[in-house]
Design a protein around this motif. Sequence first.
Motif: not given
Length: 97
Positions: A3-14
């Motif tokens: 199992v791999f935990a992947v996190t994304y941090e989104y660009a600020h572009d709603p």
Amino acid sequence: MAVFAVTYEYAHDPERLDASRPAHRAFLGALHEAGRVIVSGPLPADDAAPAGALILLDAPDPTSARALLDDDPFRREGLVAQRTVREWVPVIGSLAR
């Protein structure tokens, strides 16, 4: 498999995130149907961190986990500012192996 935990941090572009979200969710939904995405969901922004996501994947290794998400529409559109991939070893609960 691991199992791999992947996190994304989104660009600020709603606006662009909203426009690409249906394709992003369809992409992850297909990976779920294929048995690769265990669970996925947003990480709302707060005072300590921007908006992002947590995705748990079933994959043989970190390289394969990354490759599974390389074609994510959010990533293709430049909406993932940062991505981390770490093996996660659940020992209690329904995901424990």
